[in-house]
Design an enzyme around this catalytic site. Structure first.
Site, PDB file in Angstrom:
ATOM      1  N   ARG A 123      59.124  34.809  45.201  1.00 24.02           N
ATOM      2  CA  ARG A 123      59.215  36.259  45.037  1.00 24.02           C
ATOM      3  C   ARG A 123      60.494  36.706  45.741  1.00 24.02           C
ATOM      4  O   ARG A 123      60.937  36.070  46.702  1.00 24.02           O
ATOM      5  CB  ARG A 123      58.011  36.965  45.663  1.00 24.02           C
ATOM      6  CG  ARG A 123      56.664  36.557  45.090  1.00 24.02           C
ATOM      7  CD  ARG A 123      55.536  37.263  45.832  1.00 24.02           C
ATOM      8  NE  ARG A 123      54.225  36.930  45.292  1.00 24.02           N
ATOM      9  CZ  ARG A 123      53.411  35.998  45.763  1.00 24.02           C
ATOM     10  NH1 ARG A 123      53.795  35.278  46.820  1.00 24.02           N
ATOM     11  NH2 ARG A 123      52.239  35.756  45.212  1.00 24.02           N
TER      12      ARG A 123
ATOM     13  N   LYS B 220      52.428  36.746  50.375  1.00 25.33           N
ATOM     14  CA  LYS B 220      51.589  37.928  50.545  1.00 25.33           C
ATOM     15  C   LYS B 220      50.537  37.669  51.616  1.00 25.33           C
ATOM     16  O   LYS B 220      49.986  36.573  51.708  1.00 25.33           O
ATOM     17  CB  LYS B 220      50.914  38.286  49.221  1.00 25.33           C
ATOM     18  CG  LYS B 220      51.883  38.870  48.194  1.00 25.33           C
ATOM     19  CD  LYS B 220      51.155  39.300  46.941  1.00 25.33           C
ATOM     20  CE  LYS B 220      52.110  39.969  45.966  1.00 25.33           C
ATOM     21  NZ  LYS B 220      51.426  40.399  44.727  1.00 25.33           N
TER      22      LYS B 220
ATOM     23  N   HIS C 176      62.245  38.676  39.526  1.00 20.13           N
ATOM     24  CA  HIS C 176      60.929  38.145  39.144  1.00 20.13           C
ATOM     25  C   HIS C 176      61.002  37.360  37.834  1.00 20.13           C
ATOM     26  O   HIS C 176      60.158  36.489  37.594  1.00 20.13           O
ATOM     27  CB  HIS C 176      59.923  39.295  39.029  1.00 20.13           C
ATOM     28  CG  HIS C 176      58.594  38.969  39.640  1.00 20.13           C
ATOM     29  ND1 HIS C 176      58.431  38.710  40.988  1.00 20.13           N
ATOM     30  CD2 HIS C 176      57.358  38.837  39.094  1.00 20.13           C
ATOM     31  CE1 HIS C 176      57.152  38.445  41.240  1.00 20.13           C
ATOM     32  NE2 HIS C 176      56.489  38.508  40.101  1.00 20.13           N
TER      33      HIS C 176
ATOM     34  N   ARG D 250      61.286  33.809  38.590  1.00 19.77           N
ATOM     35  CA  ARG D 250      59.985  33.260  39.014  1.00 19.77           C
ATOM     36  C   ARG D 250      59.123  32.945  37.783  1.00 19.77           C
ATOM     37  O   ARG D 250      58.514  31.873  37.698  1.00 19.77           O
ATOM     38  CB  ARG D 250      59.294  34.273  39.931  1.00 19.77           C
ATOM     39  CG  ARG D 250      57.878  33.903  40.390  1.00 19.77           C
ATOM     40  CD  ARG D 250      57.432  34.938  41.429  1.00 19.77           C
ATOM     41  NE  ARG D 250      56.006  34.953  41.675  1.00 19.77           N
ATOM     42  CZ  ARG D 250      55.392  34.172  42.571  1.00 19.77           C
ATOM     43  NH1 ARG D 250      56.089  33.295  43.270  1.00 19.77           N
ATOM     44  NH2 ARG D 250      54.085  34.273  42.769  1.00 19.77           N
TER      45      ARG D 250
ATOM     46  N   HIS E  80      49.706  31.910  44.315  1.00 21.81           N
ATOM     47  CA  HIS E  80      48.675  32.760  43.721  1.00 21.81           C
ATOM     48  C   HIS E  80      47.330  32.478  44.387  1.00 21.81           C
ATOM     49  O   HIS E  80      46.940  31.319  44.521  1.00 21.81           O
ATOM     50  CB  HIS E  80      48.540  32.497  42.225  1.00 21.81           C
ATOM     51  CG  HIS E  80      49.653  33.064  41.407  1.00 21.81           C
ATOM     52  ND1 HIS E  80      49.938  32.654  40.120  1.00 21.81           N
ATOM     53  CD2 HIS E  80      50.563  34.039  41.681  1.00 21.81           C
ATOM     54  CE1 HIS E  80      50.966  33.335  39.655  1.00 21.81           C
ATOM     55  NE2 HIS E  80      51.363  34.169  40.581  1.00 21.81           N
TER      56      HIS E  80
ATOM     57  N   TYR F 218      50.457  31.873  32.335  1.00 22.15           N
ATOM     58  CA  TYR F 218      51.514  30.966  31.872  1.00 22.15           C
ATOM     59  C   TYR F 218      51.016  29.985  30.812  1.00 22.15           C
ATOM     60  O   TYR F 218      51.815  29.430  30.069  1.00 22.15           O
ATOM     61  CB  TYR F 218      52.140  30.242  33.060  1.00 22.15           C
ATOM     62  CG  TYR F 218      52.810  31.219  33.989  1.00 22.15           C
ATOM     63  CD1 TYR F 218      53.977  31.875  33.602  1.00 22.15           C
ATOM     64  CD2 TYR F 218      52.263  31.551  35.224  1.00 22.15           C
ATOM     65  CE1 TYR F 218      54.579  32.819  34.419  1.00 22.15           C
ATOM     66  CE2 TYR F 218      52.857  32.482  36.047  1.00 22.15           C
ATOM     67  CZ  TYR F 218      54.008  33.115  35.641  1.00 22.15           C
ATOM     68  OH  TYR F 218      54.606  34.056  36.442  1.00 22.15           O
TER      69      TYR F 218
END
Length: 299
Positions: free
Chosen positions: A149, A173, A245, A248, A271, A280
């Site tokens: 990110r 995150k 992004h 990514r 994730h 994806y």
């Protein structure tokens, strides 16, 4: 309980208990502020503990009338659910009015990606005779080579680079750390930046450990990276709207297209849920469909 004190307590909970970033806390706070505005606009002004499921449904209609798209509504409702879970946990309410609240149905939009050729064209458009050109090449190679990110990239530190074993440690995150492999092209570009260019830059006190710096010797902002990528896309005449992004997404898409295990891709992207990574596989199916359409004689 008044709204201001409830929101302040919620912010402290998100920071101390959930270890969320300042940006995430601010986003959650804005969601609750909207509910506060709605309650304040009613004939009978409601305190947080008096809000019912009916009130929350009225709030949904209110933000819908404001023209908010379903994805924005869903994000706001996620914040409100977190707020009421906090109030319930702190015994400020006896029941959670948001428990039965349904989020709007969202049609998942497949993210834009770049082909390998497009990525090469963008990188080739860099002016490597300038110091920032070397830095920007290292940035793009790292974004595409490790799927970071943009916030993870700007916070990347020298002390978290393990280039001899081809790994970097990333803080994602919720301040969760993960080890991510980094490819040979990204390693080469990063070493050139660090050893040949960055070493000659004046660096401000407290910024010494950050990998990517601006001319003033402070860590690079996300906005500069956005503008750099936008400028490069314009230089090569790329019509797609791209951002950091996009690199990514391209990283993950190319891995899945190449047959990579979805769990491995999930871990590299950081994730929390595999369902987030599963988008994806949809991209992969779209790729297969387009391949059949293009090359199959019966299509």
């Amino acid at each position: 309980m008044d709204w201001r004190s409830a929101i302040k307590g919620f912010q402290a909970y998100l920071k101390l208990e959930k270890s969320l970033s300042d940006n995430s806390i601010e986003a959650y706070s804005r969601d609750i502020e909207k509910l506060y505005q709605y309650s304040d606009s009613q004939i009978v002004k409601l305190k947080p503990e008096l809000i019912t499921l009916t009130d929350l449904r009225g709030f949904i209609n209110w933000i819908n009338e404001l023209g908010m798209i379903p994805s924005s509504q869903a994000r706001i409702l996620s914040g409100i659910k977190a707020f009421y879970k906090y109030l319930l946990m702190e015994d400020m309410i006896k029941t959670d009015p948001s428990e039965l609240l349904e989020s709007p149905k969202i049609r998942r939009k497949l993210p834009d990606t770049l082909s390998y050729e497009e990525i090469n064209k963008i990188i080739a458009a860099l002016d490597l005779s300038k110091p920032e050109g070397m830095r920007n090449k290292a940035i793009l190679e790292t974004l595409y080579g490790s799927g970071l990110r943009v916030s993870e990239l700007t916070e990347l530190k020298l002390s978290n680079l393990y280039l001899d074993i081809e790994f970097i440690k990333v803080t994602g995150k919720g301040n969760k750390e993960r080890l991510v492999p980094i490819g040979s092209e990204a390693i080469k570009a990063m070493k050139l930046w660090i050893e040949n260019v960055r070493v000659h830059n004046p660096i401000k006190k407290g910024e010494e450990d950050y990998v990517f710096l601006n001319r003033r010797g402070t860590r690079l902002s996300r906005q500069i990276i956005f503008l750099t990528i936008k400028g490069l896309a314009e230089t090569i005449g790329l019509k797609k709207k791209i951002s950091p992004h996009t690199f990514r997404h391209s990283f993950a898409t190319h891995l899945v297209e190449g047959g990579a295990d979805l769990r491995a891709v999930q871990e590299m992207l950081g994730h929390e849920s595999i369902t987030t990574t599963e988008i994806y596989t949809h991209l992969d199916r779209e790729y297969l469909k387009s391949t059949i359409s293009q090359f199959h004689p019966r299509s």
